[in-house]
Motif scaffolding. Sequence first.
Motif, PDB file in Angstrom:
ATOM      1  N   ARG A   3     -31.707  41.244 -11.408  1.00 33.31           N
ATOM      2  CA  ARG A   3     -32.947  42.003 -11.213  1.00 33.31           C
ATOM      3  C   ARG A   3     -33.356  42.776 -12.477  1.00 33.31           C
ATOM      4  N   GLY A   6     -34.728  40.322 -15.016  1.00 31.40           N
ATOM      5  CA  GLY A   6     -36.059  39.823 -14.657  1.00 31.40           C
ATOM      6  C   GLY A   6     -37.135  40.855 -14.959  1.00 31.40           C
ATOM      7  N   MET A   7     -36.836  42.117 -14.650  1.00 32.70           N
ATOM      8  CA  MET A   7     -37.816  43.171 -14.929  1.00 32.70           C
ATOM      9  C   MET A   7     -37.994  43.342 -16.434  1.00 32.70           C
ATOM     10  N   ALA A   9     -37.626  40.999 -18.659  1.00 37.39           N
ATOM     11  CA  ALA A   9     -38.375  39.835 -19.139  1.00 37.39           C
ATOM     12  C   ALA A   9     -39.866  40.012 -18.846  1.00 37.39           C
ATOM     13  N   CYS A  10     -40.207  40.523 -17.671  1.00 43.89           N
ATOM     14  CA  CYS A  10     -41.618  40.783 -17.339  1.00 43.89           C
ATOM     15  C   CYS A  10     -42.206  41.814 -18.286  1.00 43.89           C
ATOM     16  N   LEU A  11     -41.439  42.851 -18.583  1.00 43.15           N
ATOM     17  CA  LEU A  11     -41.920  43.885 -19.488  1.00 43.15           C
ATOM     18  C   LEU A  11     -42.128  43.331 -20.891  1.00 43.15           C
ATOM     19  N   LEU A  13     -42.751  40.209 -21.722  1.00 39.80           N
ATOM     20  CA  LEU A  13     -43.905  39.310 -21.701  1.00 39.80           C
ATOM     21  C   LEU A  13     -45.219  40.099 -21.637  1.00 39.80           C
ATOM     22  N   THR A  14     -45.232  41.178 -20.891  1.00 39.57           N
ATOM     23  CA  THR A  14     -46.439  41.992 -20.788  1.00 39.57           C
ATOM     24  C   THR A  14     -46.749  42.663 -22.118  1.00 39.57           C
ATOM     25  N   SER A  16     -45.761  41.708 -25.058  1.00 40.68           N
ATOM     26  CA  SER A  16     -46.020  40.736 -26.123  1.00 40.68           C
ATOM     27  C   SER A  16     -47.490  40.339 -26.180  1.00 40.68           C
TER      28      SER A  16
END
Length: 162
Positions: A3, A6-7, A9-11, A13-14, A16
């Motif tokens: 978890r 994943g969070m 990775a989302c951060l 990507l956001t 970037s």
Amino acid sequence: MLRPIGMAACLVLTVSGCSRLAGSPVNPMNWFNKDREAPVATAPQATQPLVPTKRDVIVVDSRDLIAQVVSAEIAQTPSGAILRATGVAPTQGYFNAELVLENIQNGTATYAFRVERPARFEIEGTIASRTITAATVLSADDLAGIRSVIVKGAGNTVTARR
């Protein structure tokens, strides 16, 4: 363990997607920084307008005058007045009625009652079905020197006084 990765990775990507995060208001380091430089005003450059200033615009109104003006009245409002005129067209189907200011002379404003002719609809019908009403708003500034208003039709004119 999965978890938080994943969070993260989302951060990543956001973030970037931001091309420059350092100067962005999203960056928390910029939230309390009051020492920002103000942009320096430069002298305006000479720009060319899209429409030339000496170009005359001629508007041609192809609408007809209404056949007969029946009545005209001026209703006072807090901000000026409303000029309302009623006329009778020669046949049914006339539309796009408007009172068009032609001129103002000696305290009298002259309006033309213009209507657009129907394309193929030429049934005479009753007077009630051919009656058209048009109105226009006159501000207090417009009414300053006006004592009477003339509404012109093709067959007659009607005068309304204040």
